[in-house]
Design a protein around this motif. Structure first.
Motif, PDB file in Angstrom:
ATOM      1  N   LEU A 145      16.571  16.006  66.673  1.00 16.22           N
ATOM      2  CA  LEU A 145      15.104  16.128  66.711  1.00 16.22           C
ATOM      3  C   LEU A 145      14.646  17.447  67.328  1.00 16.22           C
ATOM      4  O   LEU A 145      13.792  18.122  66.751  1.00 16.22           O
ATOM      5  CB  LEU A 145      14.494  14.926  67.434  1.00 16.22           C
ATOM      6  N   PRO A 146      15.193  17.867  68.498  1.00 10.70           N
ATOM      7  CA  PRO A 146      14.811  19.200  68.988  1.00 10.70           C
ATOM      8  C   PRO A 146      15.163  20.309  68.007  1.00 10.70           C
ATOM      9  O   PRO A 146      14.420  21.270  67.857  1.00 10.70           O
ATOM     10  CB  PRO A 146      15.623  19.366  70.281  1.00 10.70           C
ATOM     11  N   PHE A 147      16.312  20.143  67.320  1.00 10.23           N
ATOM     12  CA  PHE A 147      16.735  21.138  66.331  1.00 10.23           C
ATOM     13  C   PHE A 147      15.701  21.220  65.192  1.00 10.23           C
ATOM     14  O   PHE A 147      15.310  22.301  64.769  1.00 10.23           O
ATOM     15  CB  PHE A 147      18.107  20.728  65.777  1.00 10.23           C
ATOM     16  N   ILE A 161      11.060  23.994  62.761  1.00 11.73           N
ATOM     17  CA  ILE A 161       9.652  24.055  62.342  1.00 11.73           C
ATOM     18  C   ILE A 161       8.947  25.189  63.093  1.00 11.73           C
ATOM     19  O   ILE A 161       8.219  25.992  62.491  1.00 11.73           O
ATOM     20  CB  ILE A 161       8.956  22.694  62.584  1.00 11.73           C
ATOM     21  N   ALA A 162       9.203  25.277  64.418  1.00 11.57           N
ATOM     22  CA  ALA A 162       8.582  26.345  65.212  1.00 11.57           C
ATOM     23  C   ALA A 162       9.065  27.711  64.733  1.00 11.57           C
ATOM     24  O   ALA A 162       8.286  28.661  64.636  1.00 11.57           O
ATOM     25  CB  ALA A 162       8.916  26.158  66.692  1.00 11.57           C
ATOM     26  N   TYR A 163      10.367  27.790  64.378  1.00 10.84           N
ATOM     27  CA  TYR A 163      10.934  29.059  63.905  1.00 10.84           C
ATOM     28  C   TYR A 163      10.220  29.523  62.641  1.00 10.84           C
ATOM     29  O   TYR A 163       9.783  30.677  62.546  1.00 10.84           O
ATOM     30  CB  TYR A 163      12.433  28.867  63.657  1.00 10.84           C
ATOM     31  N   TYR A 164      10.076  28.607  61.672  1.00 13.05           N
ATOM     32  CA  TYR A 164       9.440  29.016  60.415  1.00 13.05           C
ATOM     33  C   TYR A 164       7.937  29.257  60.606  1.00 13.05           C
ATOM     34  O   TYR A 164       7.335  30.038  59.883  1.00 13.05           O
ATOM     35  CB  TYR A 164       9.705  27.972  59.323  1.00 13.05           C
ATOM     36  N   PHE A 165       7.339  28.555  61.581  1.00 15.33           N
ATOM     37  CA  PHE A 165       5.917  28.745  61.881  1.00 15.33           C
ATOM     38  C   PHE A 165       5.700  30.119  62.531  1.00 15.33           C
ATOM     39  O   PHE A 165       4.707  30.792  62.276  1.00 15.33           O
ATOM     40  CB  PHE A 165       5.470  27.611  62.809  1.00 15.33           C
ATOM     41  N   LEU A 208      12.562  19.725  75.147  1.00 17.22           N
ATOM     42  CA  LEU A 208      12.342  21.043  75.749  1.00 17.22           C
ATOM     43  C   LEU A 208      13.271  22.095  75.126  1.00 17.22           C
ATOM     44  O   LEU A 208      13.054  23.291  75.263  1.00 17.22           O
ATOM     45  CB  LEU A 208      12.578  20.979  77.267  1.00 17.22           C
ATOM     46  N   LEU A 209      14.347  21.588  74.472  1.00 16.44           N
ATOM     47  CA  LEU A 209      15.281  22.502  73.803  1.00 16.44           C
ATOM     48  C   LEU A 209      14.621  23.223  72.620  1.00 16.44           C
ATOM     49  O   LEU A 209      15.040  24.330  72.256  1.00 16.44           O
ATOM     50  CB  LEU A 209      16.470  21.707  73.248  1.00 16.44           C
ATOM     51  N   ALA A 210      13.610  22.572  72.012  1.00 13.25           N
ATOM     52  CA  ALA A 210      13.034  23.087  70.759  1.00 13.25           C
ATOM     53  C   ALA A 210      12.559  24.546  70.870  1.00 13.25           C
ATOM     54  O   ALA A 210      12.945  25.370  70.034  1.00 13.25           O
ATOM     55  CB  ALA A 210      11.922  22.170  70.268  1.00 13.25           C
ATOM     56  N   PRO A 211      11.731  24.921  71.901  1.00  9.71           N
ATOM     57  CA  PRO A 211      11.304  26.323  71.968  1.00  9.71           C
ATOM     58  C   PRO A 211      12.464  27.293  72.186  1.00  9.71           C
ATOM     59  O   PRO A 211      12.460  28.400  71.628  1.00  9.71           O
ATOM     60  CB  PRO A 211      10.356  26.359  73.171  1.00  9.71           C
TER      61      PRO A 211
END
Lengths: 158, 372
Positions: free
Chosen positions: B36-38, B43-47, B164-167
């Protein structure tokens, strides 16, 4: 597959200045292009790409020699022998047509490869750099065309 | 030179693709805390890829552009969190009470609707449908609250720190994505090099198109739903629009939950007028139709060139293998595995490429054994 232990993994990136296509880039612009390159080593006799392959990349010779061959019926015709600093497979940058000839290393060589998608992306992100490369490419193609015309005249075709 | 052209992925390759997708979903379910963080990182990366590209266009290096983009994004996140936290804390005490109020409103509407139908249908009246449904929902709700809800809340609480890993992941995708591609390409033999590069770019293109399409679709859905709910007169139309649009990321189930949520709010806000709740259902169906026939083909549909039958089949398989997580992940996972599988199948079945690789190996062997 070679996942570990590449002998050139920690070497500094090879300077691209000696390659004609990038000779007009400034010192600040060069790292942008360096970041896009892939380095490949070929042994003498190894095929780089085949006639009829889908062209996805342009190749530049850092060291060694590459011959360009075309198969005409059962006969193999050598079109050119390219040395360090020259580029080949450049039509892949311009269209998605299949490769028109085969490229084969005639001596052990090191090539740098630029993928078409990276170049297209460069047009978006760094249009100044991309336009310099495109201009060099246009000059290169012009000189190839002149050479071909001269060759045909000598052969009495024109 | 006689060149045998590969004919593309055959039925065996497609079976492999579907099997690999199913297996990947099963494995992903086991490491959902990481998946899920991945996913959110992607999504954040492509955004963030577009603003980063604009910075690079202005002349910044990839590293500086990534630092500035993620730095500004993190500041915005922290600002939004700081702005929302006091409001959320003020309402947190009443969350359970509010939830129960909306649930009661929804159940009351269901009961009223069933009793009205019983007036019209003798069969339903004889079967005591309204009483049966009410008692079933009461038993199921009690069982869910006692048995499932605590474990569900605990799993969500356990996942939160890993989010928190996502960013961090997004930052490293932006900064080192190209380096990683080159690292992978270095491991590939010369004969397969161009095809593999093409594969890597196709995977990147597919996932980029999917996630950018998903973000666009969510914005379109949220705006349409919020505008419709505002016209109907429901409270907090924007919040409801955003929540239902995000829930729609889960195929089928998410839409049903979103619709139920909107109906519960409508029934509670306007207890005496069921027509508002029916209008909300009508709006929801209208937005779903717009979504399926106009928005989806314009956004996500173009990114994944899949046959509709395979898409629907795999959504069911994803749900069966990995539950809600499977429903959420099945399309992007299938999209990526499809590109990888098709290309690998074409490369592996190309006799000329295999012959060139064998020739290169012979040359390397001769080179290293020449003086032995």
């Amino acid at each position: 597959m070679r996942l570990f232990g590449r002998h050139d993994a920690h070497e500094a990136p090879h300077p691209l200045r000696q390659i004609k296509l990038f000779s007009t880039l400034s010192r600040r612009e060069m790292p942008v292009v360096q970041a896009l390159r892939h380095e490949r080593n070929y042994l003498a006799g190894e095929v780089v790409f085949d006639e009829g392959d889908d062209g996805e990349a342009i190749y530049a010779i850092v060291s060694g020699e590459v011959e360009i061959l075309r198969h005409d019926g059962g006969r193999q015709q050598r079109l050119a022998v390219l040395a360090a600093g020259e580029v080949f497979g450049e039509l892949a940058l311009l269209d998605q047509a299949p490769r028109a000839a085969q490229a084969r290393a005639t001596a052990d060589c090191m090539l740098v490869v630029f993928f078409r998608a990276d170049f297209m992306n460069l047009l978006e992100t760094h249009p100044k750099i991309a336009s310099k490369i495109a201009l060099s490419l246009a000059r290169h193609l012009g000189s190839r065309l002149r050479q071909a015309n001269a060759g045909q005249r000598q052969d009495g075709h024109l | 030179m006689r060149r045998l052209r590969p004919s593309g992925a055959g039925p065996l390759a497609w079976c492999g693709i579907l099997l690999a997708t199913t297996l990947a979903l099963y494995l992903f379910q086991q490491v959902l805390w990481l998946v899920l963080p991945f996913l959110f990182g992607l999504i954040a990366y492509y955004f963030l890829a577009y603003p980063m590209q604009r910075l690079m266009f202005a002349g910044l290096s990839q590293e500086s552009a990534a630092n500035i983009t993620v730095g500004v994004f993190a500041l915005l996140l922290v600002g939004a969190f700081a702005f929302m936290l006091p409001r959320f804390a003020a309402q947190a005490v009443g969350v359970q009470e509010t939830g129960m109020r909306y649930l009661q409103g929804g159940l009351l509407l269901l009961d009223q609707t069933l009793r009205a139908l019983e007036q019209q249908s003798r069969f339903m009246r004889d079967a005591h449908v309204a009483d049966a449904v009410s008692s079933y929902i009461a038993v199921a709700g009690e069982g869910f609250a006692q048995n499932r809800l605590p474990s569900l809340m605990m799993s969500v609480a356990a996942w939160l720190p890993s989010m928190l890993l996502a960013p961090f992941l997004a930052y490293f995708f932006l900064r080192d994505g190209r380096r990683f591609q080159r690292f992978l390409a270095r491991a590939v033999p010369n004969a397969y090099f161009e095809r593999t590069l093409h594969l890597l770019y196709e995977v990147d293109r597919t996932t980029r198109a999917y996630f950018q399409g998903l973000v666009k679709l969510t914005v379109l859905d949220a705006v349409c739903l919020a505008a419709g709910l505002w016209v109907i007169g429901l409270s907090s139309p924007l919040t409801l629009g955003i929540i239902t649009a995000v829930l729609a990321w889960i195929p089928f189930v998410g839409s049903v939950i979103g619709c139920a949520l909107v109906v519960m709010v409508a029934a509670t806000d306007f207890p005496g007028s069921p027509s508002i709740a029916y209008a909300s259902i009508g709006l929801f169906i209208l937005v779903r139709l717009l979504d399926d026939f106009i928005f989806m083909p314009l956004t996500i549909g173009r990114s994944l060139r899949m046959h509709p039958l395979i898409t629907v089949l795999m959504i069911f398989v994803g749900g069966a293998v990995a539950g809600v997580a499977g429903l959420l992940l099945v399309l992007p996972v299938l999209g990526v595995i499809m590109v990888v599988g098709e290309t690998l199948s074409i490369v592996a079945s190309d006799p000329r490429l295999r012959a060139r690789h064998a020739h290169a190996r012979r040359l390397r062997w001769q080179a290293v054994t020449r003086d032995l």
